[in-house]
Design a protein around this motif. Sequence first.
Motif, short mmCIF file in Angstrom:
data_model
loop_
_atom_site.label_atom_id
_atom_site.label_comp_id
_atom_site.label_asym_id
_atom_site.label_seq_id
_atom_site.Cartn_x
_atom_site.Cartn_y
_atom_site.Cartn_z
N GLU A 29 6.68 0.38 2.71
CA GLU A 29 5.21 1.41 1.75
C GLU A 29 3.84 -0.07 1.69
O GLU A 29 3.54 0.17 1.41
N PRO A 30 4.75 -0.51 0.94
CA PRO A 30 3.86 -1.92 0.36
C PRO A 30 3.20 -2.58 1.59
O PRO A 30 2.29 -2.49 1.45
N ILE A 31 3.34 -2.00 3.01
CA ILE A 31 2.20 -2.92 4.05
C ILE A 31 1.49 -1.96 4.35
O ILE A 31 0.29 -2.66 4.85
N LEU A 32 1.91 -0.71 3.95
CA LEU A 32 1.18 0.72 4.21
C LEU A 32 0.14 0.82 3.99
O LEU A 32 -1.51 0.83 3.73
N LYS A 33 0.41 -0.20 2.25
CA LYS A 33 -0.40 0.42 1.25
C LYS A 33 -1.51 -0.80 1.60
O LYS A 33 -2.76 -0.48 1.39
N GLY A 34 -1.09 -2.18 1.57
CA GLY A 34 -2.27 -3.10 2.18
C GLY A 34 -3.08 -2.74 3.77
O GLY A 34 -4.29 -2.70 3.18
N LEU A 35 -2.17 -2.00 4.15
CA LEU A 35 -3.53 -1.74 5.46
C LEU A 35 -4.07 -0.27 5.23
O LEU A 35 -5.47 -1.05 5.09
#
Lengths: 268, 440, 364
Positions: free
Chosen positions: A194-200
Amino acid sequence: MAEVRALGIDVGSTTAKIVGIDDDGRIIWHVLEQADPQVGKQVEKFLELAREVTPILSVPIEGEREIGVPLIATGYGRKLVHQATRTVTEITCHARGVFRELGHGGTLVDIGGQDSKVIGISPKGEVVDFSMNDKCAAGTGRFLENTANRLGVHLDRLGEVTLSTVEEVSISSTCTVFAESEVISLIAHGVATEPILKGLHRSLIKRVVAMIRTVGLRPPLMLSGGVVRNPAIPQILQEETGEEVIIPRHPQLMGALGAALIALELVE
Amino acid sequence: MSIIDSLLYHWNVNILSHSLLRLNIWLRAEISRASWKSKYLAPPLKISWLNKDLVTRHWLRGHYANQRHKVAWVTSGAPTELLKALDYFIVYPENHAAICGTARVAVDIMSVAEEAGYSQDICSYARTDFGTLLSGKTPVGKLPRPDLLLACTNICQTVLFWYRVLARHFNIPLIVIDTPFVYHSEATEHALQFVLRQLEQAIPVAEQVAGKSLQERKLKEVGRLSKMATELWLEIIERNQHQPAPISVIDQFIQMAPIVEMRGDAETVDFYAAMLKEVDERIANGIGAVKGEKKRLLWDNLPIWYRLRYLAEFLGENGVAIVASTYTNAWGELARYYDVERGLESLALACIYVILNRSTGHKLKTMQRMIEEYHLDGVILHSDRSCKPYSIGQMDQRDRLIREFEKPALLLEADHNDFRCFAEQQVANRLAAFVEMLER
Amino acid sequence: MTAENAVLIPRRSEVASAFKQQGGLVAAVLPIHYPRALLLAFNILPMEVWGPPRVDVSLGSAHLQPYVCSVVRNALSFILGGGLDVADLIMVPHACDSLQGLGSILLDFLPPKQPVIPFYLPRGGSQQGEVFFAEELRFLYQRLEEIAGISPSNETIMKSIQWEEVADELLARLHKQRGRLQFKDHDFYRLIRTREYLPAEDFIDIAQSIFDADYEGQQEGIPIILSGIVPEPMGLLKTISEFGARVVADDLACCGRRLYPAGRSEDPFFRMAERILGGPPDWCRGSPIQDRLDHLHRMIDATDARGVIFYNVKFCEPELFDLPDLRQGLGDLGVPTVSIEVDISDPLSSQATTRIEAFFEMIR
């Protein structure tokens, strides 16, 4: 059903759309499909469907050219629509479509599969300035699609998963290929999806915001294109710009609607 | 400047900084040295806190500079001695940008410039500078507004394009010292004359803005201090011919700030004299920058400012030290051209013979000389997306180093200030493979 | 009517071999500014190398990083691929950091079979610059003496300069009167770009024949100005015509920025320096951005152009530095602009054509 008076077809890289409008420019008929790599075949199929609704002006039916309604083609595959009365770029068409739907000017952001664009629209609905992403795909829907795939998140759940967290990691690469390897390394370090997706998402929106700034933000901010179905996009765009984001009723049909509206002018 | 302003200035810059600021910096440096945990790297030089103090006070003075001095913004290869002798306060936008890079705020700042239309394909220093200009964002508090611009094309043509933008933005005079590129082994006589004539013509422009005339005595004094500092710097970096090398190039990148920014000041001479002493102590005690130094490398091109520590640790862990670089050497190698008695003429020589103004073959020769003098095992060539004059030629230089000198050489794609061009995973893989090659 | 049937445009290779057959030499010359008259005084025909497109770029890519522009990369690829074998020497003017690097690696690492002659163009527009450049040209003279084995007199050089001045005057007239000539943009640029490889006398003949021919009327289309380095791929110009626009003036490094004025000096070297340094504003000579803006503005006033296309080669840093100020300055005057970036090796991308088309829809 009212009579279809003009048609607009938008052949995009991810989806293809066709719209029929009545005398008042209302959408009374439309088809939307995933883009077929064989553009010609798909266009032919669309036009078959259209002919069930109305004859098309530029296609000679039994030698009679005068019967039917005009068709305008837009989108990256517009030149392949040989049946079109004319072709017009998606810049002009999107501006026209959104102006008709929302009734005001402003700054329109359209995030497409391979192109993203920012269009400045005057209070009268004219294109004042525009900007498009450069060759690289970092500011487009494809950027998210690729990395979402890599993370094993289905496209339809992308927004939901992204917004389910308050945590976020920073993705610095603006190149799709490098971003992917950055993501791989984050996964290897045990960072959650989730945090990776948000960063993307943030990284993508930042690219878009840079384009908005080059054109100059004229409020209100409007958003169209297929990615609108992903609720994280308008939300993060709103966070990054501090502007409320307005979305038209048929965000994916704005290009085709604009094309149909320009076609309608040919009748009038 | 009013009396109150003047008092305030002395209080802030001289008294406050001399006591509180120095104490603070010294304490922090001591704590950091005392708590130094790295198994592979020696702690920072004791003198580091003085460097920090010098740089901090320089920018603190900068904060008030507009009230006390005329301010000039200059390029790193420019003959600033002229301006220094006219009492200008000198700001190096390149240096400022590097500070932003090291503090990892450069990308945030340069994105403001990108939003204003400056392409990601232009030098990341320039973008950082424009970003600060447009947004006021800077880690140093405030950049004093320039009254004069001085650009010398000896490091790149980019500075000319960059300073033309500044000249337009500030609507102030721009002095260009154009230094014809030296394609062959020597500069032509007419090229030298051209540089000299431009220096002569620069003086009245600088005098007019300064509102005073240049005193020969003052110029000589600045020139003398400049030469002393440059010679000391050269001595320091040449101490790395010892094995183990007492100070890594990564340290040099940080310690070089005064030689760039404050050349011509007496304090700078004192600083490097003290540093040389400490370096000699290290040599006497057999201390190396990398503990258990096994392999020694040459670094070519600008630093990757935002990943200095990472590189030092990654290599240090493997017993690899970067001990020489064409970049830090550039600020020392010109010492021989400075001749206080020959004034402008020696300045012209120093301008034109900067490594970046010389041929790609000359750079290869410099690297080859350094490999021998410093007993090096390999070379890292930082292919810097933002610095074409430094980078073009590297692919053939690398090829020659491998074929003719049988030295492993790695081309590392990155950018000196834009971390978005630094692909961590790719770099890590390449470095690891390179270290394996060195060990073979 | 196309350029082909109005006038016969000779091909580069034919011109080169004809010139050599008559005992002359050929010099391959890289962008941008160089003393054409000096070369011709030595009976050396300059043949300019702007790219060219459609070469095997992998040859150049083995020596140049990916962030070097396609003009420089293609030039190196062309040299390494034997494309310039016809040339007796290669001249590399100093225009930017990348051309500087190219000149240097040709000298130091990749020596071709021909001699490579670099030279420096001074920046900053000072009187000193002119003095230096005249000296630099004298220095060049000595190199050419060694290669050609002749020593042309001052009178010979002067005569050569005068031919160039006549040719440049005609070139300027062609630029100015293009709207009344019967050439579409693509043909017009093919015609004027013959200046990149024809001896002045031959160019004069062609230009004269165009002025002598009957022409009338006015070209149709939305008037626009093209700014940038080089209109490659040339398909761009066809695209502009197809979309109902036409180029009424240009600020291209290979064309409009080389409309050199006639010189005044009686000394041939000074006269050449004067001419080259006295051309229209250009970053390459260090002209202030405001001068470039004023120049564009004057062009717009003179032609009623409705917009400016900045057509840039990807990674061309000098152009990119000026771009925001130029676009903003023109925007303040109410002139719409668009910026397109290309790699001259690639055909014009559909995205680029969409931008151009959308721009015309916007200003129509």
